[in-house]
Scaffold this active site. Structure first.
Site, PDB file in Angstrom:
ATOM      1  CE  LYS A 145      -6.371   1.692  -0.934  1.00 30.14           C
ATOM      2  NZ  LYS A 145      -7.094   1.719   0.371  1.00 30.14           N
ATOM      3  CE1 TYR A 202      -3.209   2.897   0.530  1.00 32.31           C
ATOM      4  CE2 TYR A 202      -3.715   2.017   2.705  1.00 32.31           C
ATOM      5  CZ  TYR A 202      -3.960   2.926   1.707  1.00 32.31           C
ATOM      6  OH  TYR A 202      -4.935   3.879   1.874  1.00 32.31           O
TER       7      TYR A 202
END
Length: 302
Positions: free
Chosen positions: A169, A141
């Site tokens: 992400k 992320y």
């Protein structure tokens, strides 16, 4: 449970965590799970930013996962589940990986270490150590405006070569960096946007999907944007996107996930819009704006 690498695409929902009177609201959580398992959702992220994971005690987080799995089993549809973890201490995160290794999950979403601002060498060593240790695959992320450090593409490409790191992400806030990563990534490494307002743009650039808080609302439309683009129907995708683009601004007009929780409460999907400090519930002004938008969409649907 499913193989995360094969399922990390399409529309993933970073599920909000419902609370009531300071406790995990299991009744609302079951209702949410049933509702979204009936929608065109490809996976759930639990206990991450949108799920207020940093305010959850370990027992609450474990119960969160268990309840979602129970409701999936009862409803007959199994979706992949990734557990959001974060921290600035590699050793402690390895302990968290051990503590959750036998939970019914399919993988982890792990953000960059916050506050400490490690170098790129530090980021590489941190994520490699976690990937070597984890029983389940990792999606990384990258969100530098929260963590104060950006994972460079050079570092990301080295991490993408790790057999236990399956995707990203992407909240890097640089379209140029994202496009370059999409161009250079190895085959099978998935990139999902986490920037709701850039969902259409990122899909057009080649992202494999999105992890989209705003898709708690008008879920089918967000899914249709992705589906139409995959079919090459750019005009149809653009039209569907125009119907929800404003939602991606409205639901982030105040710190998330408070606006989304207020919307879900007003629509009866959760029993309280409660958030945990330091988050606070939406202002009366934003509440009134959301009420008007709900009423407008209800009239249009009728």
């Amino acid at each position: 449970m499913t193989g995360l690498r094969d399922h990390l695409h399409g529309l993933w929902l970073p599920l909000v965590t419902p609370f009531r009177d300071g406790r995990l609201d299991e009744t609302s959580l079951r209702r949410l799970t049933r509702h979204y398992c009936g929608q065109a959702v490809d996976g759930f992220i639990l206990g991450a930013t949108s799920g207020e994971g940093m305010t959850l005690r370990e027992a609450e987080l474990e119960r969160l996962v268990a309840v979602v799995r129970e409701e999936m089993a009862a409803g007959g549809r199994t979706l992949p589940v990734s557990l959001g973890l974060s921290g600035a201490d590699t050793s402690r995160l390895k302990e968290r990986l051990d503590e959750t290794a036998d939970w019914p999950i399919d993988g982890y979403l792990i953000a960059s270490p916050y506050y400490v601002r490690p170098s790129q060498r530090g980021l590489l060593a941190h994520f490699e150590a976690l990937a070597d240790h984890a029983a389940w695959p990792l999606a990384l992320y990258n969100i530098p405006y929260r963590c104060a450090v950006n994972i460079s593409n050079q570092t990301m490409l080295r991490l993408a070569a790790h057999s236990n790191i399956v995707g990203l992400k992407d909240c890097g806030a640089s379209r140029e960096q994202s496009i370059a990563l999409l161009r250079d990534r190895p085959k099978g490494f998935r990139v999902l946007t986490g920037e709701d307002a850039n969902y259409f743009e990122a899909l057009g650039d080649g992202a494999d999907g999105g992890i989209v808080l705003s898709a708690h609302v008008e879920t089918a439309t967000f899914a249709a944007v992705h589906a139409e683009l995959k079919r090459g129907n750019l005009d149809a995708a653009q039209a569907r996107w125009q119907d929800v683009a404003e939602l991606t601004r409205l639901l982030f007009a105040e710190p998330s996930p408070a606006p989304a929780k207020y919307w879900l409460w007003r629509c009866g999907l959760i029993d309280s819009p409660e958030v945990r400090l330091p988050m606070v519930e939406v202002s009366s002004e934003l509440a009134a704006t959301i009420d008007r938008e709900i009423e407008r969409r209800t009239r249009v649907a009728a």
